[in-house]
Design a protein around this motif. Structure first.
Motif, PDB file in Angstrom:
ATOM      1  N   VAL A  44       0.870  -1.182   0.000  1.00  0.00           N
ATOM      2  CA  VAL A  44       0.000   0.000   0.000  1.00  0.00           C
ATOM      3  C   VAL A  44       0.903   1.228   0.000  1.00  0.00           C
ATOM      4  CG1 VAL A  44      -1.837   1.257   1.181  1.00  0.00           C
ATOM      5  CG2 VAL A  44      -1.742  -1.245   1.330  1.00  0.00           C
ATOM      6  N   GLN A  67      -8.347   6.544   0.824  1.00  0.00           N
ATOM      7  CA  GLN A  67      -7.763   5.382   0.158  1.00  0.00           C
ATOM      8  C   GLN A  67      -8.262   5.335  -1.270  1.00  0.00           C
ATOM      9  OE1 GLN A  67      -9.625   2.162  -0.634  1.00  0.00           O
ATOM     10  NE2 GLN A  67      -7.762   1.547  -1.705  1.00  0.00           N
ATOM     11  N   HIS A  68      -7.384   4.920  -2.172  1.00  0.00           N
ATOM     12  CA  HIS A  68      -7.760   4.823  -3.589  1.00  0.00           C
ATOM     13  C   HIS A  68      -7.166   3.549  -4.173  1.00  0.00           C
ATOM     14  CE1 HIS A  68      -8.735   6.048  -7.656  1.00  0.00           C
ATOM     15  NE2 HIS A  68      -7.496   5.799  -8.011  1.00  0.00           N
ATOM     16  N   THR A  69      -7.937   2.923  -5.043  1.00  0.00           N
ATOM     17  CA  THR A  69      -7.471   1.748  -5.766  1.00  0.00           C
ATOM     18  C   THR A  69      -7.508   2.061  -7.248  1.00  0.00           C
ATOM     19  OG1 THR A  69      -8.466   0.343  -4.068  1.00  0.00           O
ATOM     20  CG2 THR A  69      -7.801  -0.714  -6.126  1.00  0.00           C
ATOM     21  N   GLY A  73      -2.296   0.304  -8.268  1.00  0.00           N
ATOM     22  CA  GLY A  73      -2.386  -0.479  -7.048  1.00  0.00           C
ATOM     23  C   GLY A  73      -3.098   0.259  -5.930  1.00  0.00           C
ATOM     24  N   LEU A  74      -2.833  -0.160  -4.703  1.00  0.00           N
ATOM     25  CA  LEU A  74      -3.471   0.418  -3.523  1.00  0.00           C
ATOM     26  C   LEU A  74      -2.671   1.629  -3.050  1.00  0.00           C
ATOM     27  CD1 LEU A  74      -4.120  -2.905  -1.601  1.00  0.00           C
ATOM     28  CD2 LEU A  74      -5.833  -1.533  -2.778  1.00  0.00           C
ATOM     29  N   ALA A 119      -7.866  -0.403   2.479  1.00  0.00           N
ATOM     30  CA  ALA A 119      -6.931  -1.020   1.538  1.00  0.00           C
ATOM     31  C   ALA A 119      -6.839  -2.526   1.771  1.00  0.00           C
ATOM     32  CB  ALA A 119      -5.557  -0.366   1.672  1.00  0.00           C
ATOM     33  N   VAL A 122      -9.812  -4.257   0.244  1.00  0.00           N
ATOM     34  CA  VAL A 122      -9.676  -4.466  -1.201  1.00  0.00           C
ATOM     35  C   VAL A 122      -8.774  -5.668  -1.468  1.00  0.00           C
ATOM     36  CG1 VAL A 122      -8.846  -3.476  -3.359  1.00  0.00           C
ATOM     37  CG2 VAL A 122     -10.096  -2.041  -1.735  1.00  0.00           C
ATOM     38  N   ALA A 123      -7.619  -5.696  -0.813  1.00  0.00           N
ATOM     39  CA  ALA A 123      -6.651  -6.766  -1.056  1.00  0.00           C
ATOM     40  C   ALA A 123      -7.206  -8.129  -0.666  1.00  0.00           C
ATOM     41  CB  ALA A 123      -5.368  -6.472  -0.283  1.00  0.00           C
TER      42      ALA A 123
END
Length: 258
Positions: A44, A67-69, A73-74, A119, A122-123
């Motif tokens: 991240v 947070q942004h994806t 990536g993260l 994050a 998401v992962a």
């Protein structure tokens, strides 16, 4: 842009931001051991940006960490300094409650851990696509990390949550929360109640919910809601207080508020 390398949280920062970037990176790394036993920790990237660099890179208002994806990536974004206009807006929202339990910038920095929890969601394929549910689970994951590794900060978060739970958000419906953007008081009120309920679940049986969520991954809104009420039937009553009878529709978790 300068860099503080790390295999899990490499940190990039604007000129003059070395001390702040190092402190924020260290904070997030202090939470990582709480999560490592459950699933591999993702990479991240943390960006600590001046207002000029933020505006050059991002389309969102400068100030609130998020947070942004994306294809890269993260990523987590935090400001080099909090703009006075944001702090003034928060002071106005909190004015009816009396003095807050701490400094507002420190509270905003604390909640960078909440964005790190997003994050991880998401992962680990724990995002559901329902805004309220993603926020609820992120609060649970964040508080779990604090309680395991930073008990002092867990206590501070709960103190803030009890304080913010006294706000009057106007509409208290989770379906309305799904649809609305930009209402800072409402967002703070819901986050406070999500955190307090997460604290009850953690006190009741520790990490049981996280383990079951990971077993059920990938989540969607129906699977996530169903799992919650199967594990904790009493949540039906809690949801009903927000006008929720079934998993709501709604958009993915929000972009940062202005």
């Amino acid at each position: 842009m300068q860099v503080l390398p790390h295999p899990h949280i490499p940190t990039l920062f604007s000129e003059g931001g070395a001390l702040r970037a190092r402190a924020l990176q260290a904070y997030l790394l202090s939470l990582a051991p709480a999560y490592a036993p459950y699933a591999p920790l993702p990479v991240v990237r943390l960006f600590v940006l001046s207002e000029r660099d933020w505006r050059a890179w991002l389309p969102y208002p400068y100030g609130l960490p998020f947070q942004h994806t994306g294809p890269e990536g993260l990523a987590l974004y935090a400001p080099l300094t909090y703009p006075e206009r944001l702090l003034h807006r928060l002071r106005e929202v909190l004015l009816p409650l009396g003095p807050p339990p701490g400094e507002i910038p420190a509270f905003l920095d604390l909640n960078l851990g909440h964005e790190y929890a997003h994050a991880l969601q998401v992962a680990w394929r724990l995002r559901t696509g329902a805004r309220w549910l993603d926020e609820f689970l992120a609060n649970y994951l964040f508080l779990l990390g604090l309680e395991r590794e930073r008990a002092d900060l867990a206590g501070l978060l709960l103190t803030w949550s009890r304080y913010l739970s006294r706000l009057d958000p106007g509409k208290r419906s989770l379906s309305a929360y799904e649809r609305r953007r930009g209402n800072l008081g409402s967002a703070l009120w819901f986050q406070a109640h999500f955190t307090l309920k997460a604290a009850e679940l953690l006190a009741q049986d520790g990490d049981r919910l996280l383990r079951r969520l990971l077993e059920a991954a990938p989540l969607d809104r129906r699977k996530g809601h169903r799992l919650l009420v199967e594990l904790y039937p009493d949540l039906r009553t809690w949801f009903a207080a927000f006008g929720l009878r079934a998993a709501p529709g709604g958009a993915p978790s929000p972009r940062p508020e202005p």
